[in-house]
Design an enzyme around this catalytic site. Structure first.
Site, PDB file in Angstrom:
ATOM      1  N   GLU A  34      17.755  20.991   9.827  1.00 27.73           N
ATOM      2  CA  GLU A  34      18.751  20.401  10.381  1.00 27.73           C
ATOM      3  C   GLU A  34      19.677  19.433   9.682  1.00 27.73           C
ATOM      4  OE1 GLU A  34      19.583  20.700  13.969  1.00 27.73           O
ATOM      5  OE2 GLU A  34      21.260  19.457  12.813  1.00 27.73           O
ATOM      6  N   GLY A  39      17.788  18.040  17.821  1.00 26.61           N
ATOM      7  CA  GLY A  39      17.934  18.213  19.193  1.00 26.61           C
ATOM      8  C   GLY A  39      19.110  19.281  19.536  1.00 26.61           C
ATOM      9  N   GLY A  40      19.942  19.249  18.580  1.00 25.95           N
ATOM     10  CA  GLY A  40      21.311  20.003  18.803  1.00 25.95           C
ATOM     11  C   GLY A  40      22.176  19.430  19.933  1.00 25.95           C
ATOM     12  N   HIS A 441      13.134  23.472  57.903  1.00 29.12           N
ATOM     13  CA  HIS A 441      14.287  22.759  58.582  1.00 29.12           C
ATOM     14  C   HIS A 441      14.207  21.129  58.162  1.00 29.12           C
ATOM     15  CE1 HIS A 441      17.379  21.746  61.627  1.00 29.12           C
ATOM     16  NE2 HIS A 441      16.236  20.922  61.947  1.00 29.12           N
TER      17      HIS A 441
HETATM   18  C1  LIG Z   1      29.509  19.097  27.006  1.00 27.56           C
HETATM   19  C2  LIG Z   1      28.433  20.256  27.208  1.00 27.56           C
HETATM   20  C3  LIG Z   1      27.564  20.405  28.213  1.00 27.56           C
HETATM   21  C4  LIG Z   1      26.626  21.402  28.373  1.00 27.56           C
HETATM   22  N1  LIG Z   1      25.922  21.349  29.500  1.00 27.56           N
HETATM   23  C5  LIG Z   1      24.903  22.360  29.676  1.00 27.56           C
HETATM   24  C6  LIG Z   1      24.392  22.352  31.011  1.00 27.56           C
HETATM   25  O1  LIG Z   1      24.406  21.488  31.695  1.00 27.56           O
HETATM   26  N2  LIG Z   1      23.362  23.502  30.876  1.00 27.56           N
HETATM   27  C7  LIG Z   1      22.929  24.362  29.999  1.00 27.56           C
HETATM   28  O2  LIG Z   1      22.322  25.403  30.041  1.00 27.56           O
HETATM   29  N3  LIG Z   1      23.925  24.394  28.675  1.00 27.56           N
HETATM   30  C8  LIG Z   1      24.766  23.171  28.652  1.00 27.56           C
HETATM   31  N4  LIG Z   1      25.707  23.224  27.715  1.00 27.56           N
HETATM   32  C9  LIG Z   1      25.141  24.037  26.355  1.00 27.56           C
HETATM   33  C10 LIG Z   1      24.246  24.157  25.644  1.00 27.56           C
HETATM   34  O3  LIG Z   1      24.211  22.636  25.026  1.00 27.56           O
HETATM   35  C11 LIG Z   1      24.045  25.015  24.428  1.00 27.56           C
HETATM   36  O4  LIG Z   1      23.944  26.253  25.072  1.00 27.56           O
HETATM   37  C12 LIG Z   1      22.798  24.848  23.692  1.00 27.56           C
HETATM   38  O5  LIG Z   1      22.631  23.545  23.335  1.00 27.56           O
HETATM   39  C13 LIG Z   1      22.677  25.745  22.737  1.00 27.56           C
HETATM   40  O6  LIG Z   1      21.399  25.825  21.790  1.00 27.56           O
HETATM   41  P1  LIG Z   1      21.330  26.421  20.723  1.00 27.56           P
HETATM   42  O7  LIG Z   1      19.814  26.144  20.230  1.00 27.56           O
HETATM   43  O8  LIG Z   1      22.041  27.642  20.647  1.00 27.56           O
HETATM   44  O9  LIG Z   1      22.336  25.508  19.342  1.00 27.56           O
HETATM   45  P2  LIG Z   1      22.681  23.852  19.523  1.00 27.56           P
HETATM   46  O10 LIG Z   1      21.898  23.203  20.613  1.00 27.56           O
HETATM   47  O11 LIG Z   1      24.167  23.617  19.139  1.00 27.56           O
HETATM   48  O12 LIG Z   1      21.816  23.470  17.973  1.00 27.56           O
HETATM   49  C14 LIG Z   1      22.020  24.086  17.023  1.00 27.56           C
HETATM   50  C15 LIG Z   1      21.666  22.880  15.804  1.00 27.56           C
HETATM   51  O13 LIG Z   1      21.808  23.761  14.541  1.00 27.56           O
HETATM   52  C16 LIG Z   1      22.043  22.728  13.533  1.00 27.56           C
HETATM   53  N5  LIG Z   1      23.027  23.648  12.486  1.00 27.56           N
HETATM   54  C17 LIG Z   1      24.062  24.147  12.644  1.00 27.56           C
HETATM   55  N6  LIG Z   1      24.529  24.715  11.334  1.00 27.56           N
HETATM   56  C18 LIG Z   1      23.436  24.290  10.404  1.00 27.56           C
HETATM   57  C19 LIG Z   1      23.249  24.604   9.284  1.00 27.56           C
HETATM   58  N7  LIG Z   1      23.971  25.289   8.430  1.00 27.56           N
HETATM   59  N8  LIG Z   1      22.261  23.988   8.553  1.00 27.56           N
HETATM   60  C20 LIG Z   1      21.198  23.377   9.279  1.00 27.56           C
HETATM   61  N9  LIG Z   1      21.572  22.802  10.575  1.00 27.56           N
HETATM   62  C21 LIG Z   1      22.556  23.429  11.114  1.00 27.56           C
HETATM   63  C22 LIG Z   1      23.308  21.859  14.377  1.00 27.56           C
HETATM   64  O14 LIG Z   1      23.305  20.566  13.724  1.00 27.56           O
HETATM   65  C23 LIG Z   1      22.434  21.625  15.766  1.00 27.56           C
HETATM   66  O15 LIG Z   1      21.576  20.689  15.754  1.00 27.56           O
HETATM   67  C24 LIG Z   1      26.353  22.342  27.354  1.00 27.56           C
HETATM   68  C25 LIG Z   1      27.336  22.363  26.298  1.00 27.56           C
HETATM   69  C26 LIG Z   1      28.377  21.197  26.369  1.00 27.56           C
HETATM   70  C27 LIG Z   1      29.089  21.085  24.802  1.00 27.56           C
END
Ligand SMILES: Cc1cc2nc3c(=O)[nH]c(=O)nc-3n(C[C@H](O)[C@H](O)[C@H](O)COP(=O)(O)OP(=O)(O)OC[C@H]3O[C@@H](n4cnc5c(N)ncnc54)[C@H](O)[C@@H]3O)c2cc1C
Length: 458
Positions: A34, A39-40, A441
């Protein structure tokens, strides 16, 4: 010497940590990498913080409407944004700490902090460490995209991440982007006390929804005093005495909007541009998403891509479902597939929109014979009792198979109620199952049988 693992996971978003836990429990030696906050997006700048802010905004709204319900709050309602932010930071921080301690506590996993880049199809560099594994899982997510808007380099602006640091009420927030993220921020900041203008290029808000849904959402927002400028074809920004001027060049109305602060909510892009994917030979599509097959395998044997970076979903639940599919295939001999899932998501304005399956427009376009049932929330007793009568229920069914093709529930509880339709869709049961069900209801859900009993050809 490279550090040898059974599996390397890049990213601690919504798929990586769960996969690390499964692989570790199966006795595999796992590295999880990470570069940012553990937690992303969802945990740190997406779902959790925004829904926490939406809840604060709903409390402000309820307090302002208290007199309608015969309740006195004893004076004007004020919002303490420092306290709102502290609550958001605390809830988001608890999740982040929870994921981090889970990962660090896994018996066979090591957390590597730093930016990961492929050096080959089996090697990943993280700072001074070279990691190697036969299986590599990419879960790098995405980030806010910054479009080439004229004048943008001359003005200050926020995106969904930087706005998380805001602890004051901007006097007039202009939001460029009238889709899911932009509209949630629009309503919450209006409720915190900002004047808010939403500027959207398309002719209507959240244009991928049906026209009636877009129109009803616009109505909900405008009733709260949010200004909406659609059809803004030539957006440009410049500094102005009040802060920022956003040229909208709409066909009607003022040619520009003056505000104090600017939020860009104009889409997201995958974090695949600085990952060394070319060294691994992993194929991307034209928009930079990693191409995957139905089981999340990339073009290179031994490399999978999960979550937002594969372009097959843009939600926490799609990323988590990607984990479930990969784990089922690799560890349970269960051939789960992306194509098994039904599209579902919510827009968390208040009242929320819950969506499942096809829009009415998509169902019509598919050439099927369809039937549609609708009912305004104003004719649903529970909504009336709660004083929350905006929106509607709409269900689209296949006239021949009797399966539910899609649904939109815009209104009180819509984000939860949609699941009773979604689950019947997964069961591939005919809509008559719900039509004959006895529901409780007084609820919004009790009207689903009524809506399904009154289907019509559109
Ligand atoms: C404002 C907002 C509101 C949202 N609300 C919702 C919601 O209500 N419900 C919903 O379902 N979704 C929602 N989403 C979408 C949701 O947050 C994402 O779809 C979800 O987090 C995607 O998860 P992921 O595992 O693909 O990646 P992410 O959660 O983006 O995690 C990717 C991780 O990889 C790390 N990373 C990237 N590149 C590298 C690298 N080269 N080396 C090491 N680490 C790296 C990043 O730092 C990050 O921590 C929302 C998004 C936003 C922006």
């Amino acid at each position: 010497m490279p550090i040898r693992y059974d599996a390397i996971i890049i990213g601690t978003g919504q798929a990586g940590p769960a996969l690390a836990a499964r692989l570790s429990a199966a006795g595999r030696k796992v590295a999880i990498v990470e570069r940012g906050a553990i937690g992303g997006t969802c945990v740190n700048t997406g779902c959790i913080p925004t829904k926490t802010l939406v809840a604060s905004a709903a409390a402000a709204r309820a307090a302002r409407r208290a007199a309608e319900f015969g309740v006195s709050v004893g004076g004007p309602v004020t919002v303490d944004m420092k306290a709102v932010k502290a609550r958001k930071d605390s809830i988001s921080g608890e999740s982040r700490t929870g994921v981090e301690s889970m990962l660090r506590g896994l018996p066979n996993a090591t957390v590597h902090v730093g930016h990961a880049r492929f050096e080959s199809s089996r090697e990943v560099r993280v700072g001074g460490d070279l990691l190697t594994a036969e299986r590599i899982f990419v879960n790098v997510g995405g980030r806010a995209s910054t479009p080439p808007i004229p004048g943008l380099s001359d003005v200050a602006y926020w995106n969904n991440s930087s706005i998380m640091a805001v602890d004051f009420v901007p006097p007039h927030l202009v939001i460029v982007g009238g889709s899911y993220i932009g509209l949630e921020f629009a309503q919450m900041y209006r409720r915190f006390g900002s004047a808010v203008t939403v500027v959207e290029m398309a002719p209507r808000l959240i244009a991928r929804e049906d026209e009636d849904t877009s129109a009803a959402i616009r109505d909900i927002l405008e009733r709260e005093g949010i200004a909406v400028r659609t059809g803004a074809e030539c957006i440009a920004v410049a500094k102005s005495p009040s802060g920022v001027r956003v040229g909208v060049n709409c066909k009607a109305g003022d040619p520009s909007v003056e505000g104090t602060h600017l939020l860009l909510a104009v889409g997201r892009r995958p974090n695949t541009d600085d990952l060394g994917l070319e060294k691994a030979g992993v194929a991307l599509d034209a928009r930079g998403y990693i191409t995957v097959d139905d089981a999340l395998r990339t073009s290179v044997d031994g490399i999978w891509a999960l979550g937002d970076c594969n372009g097959r979903g843009a939600f926490t639940h799609t990323a988590y479902n990607d984990f479930e599919i990969v784990a089922a295939n690799l560890l349970d001999a269960d051939p789960r597939r992306i194509s098994d899932r039904i599209e579902a998501y919510a827009l968390f304005i208040d009242p929320p929109l819950g969506r499942a399956g096809m829009t009415e427009a998509a169902a019509r376009k598919s050439g099927r014979r369809i039937l549609v049932g609708t009912r305004p929330m104003a004719r649903i007793k529970r909504a009336v009792e709660k004083g929350d009568t905006l929106g509607f229920v709409k269900v689209v069914v296949d006239a021949d198979s009797k399966e539910i093709l899609g649904a939109a529930i815009l209104g009180v509880g819509g984000d939860e109620i949609i699941h009773s339709l979604l689950d019947v869709m997964y069961a591939r049961a005919p809509y008559t199952v719900i039509q004959r069900a006895m529901h409780i209801h007084p609820t919004v859900s009790e009207y689903l049988p009524t809506v399904l009993g009154d289907l019509r050809a559109p």
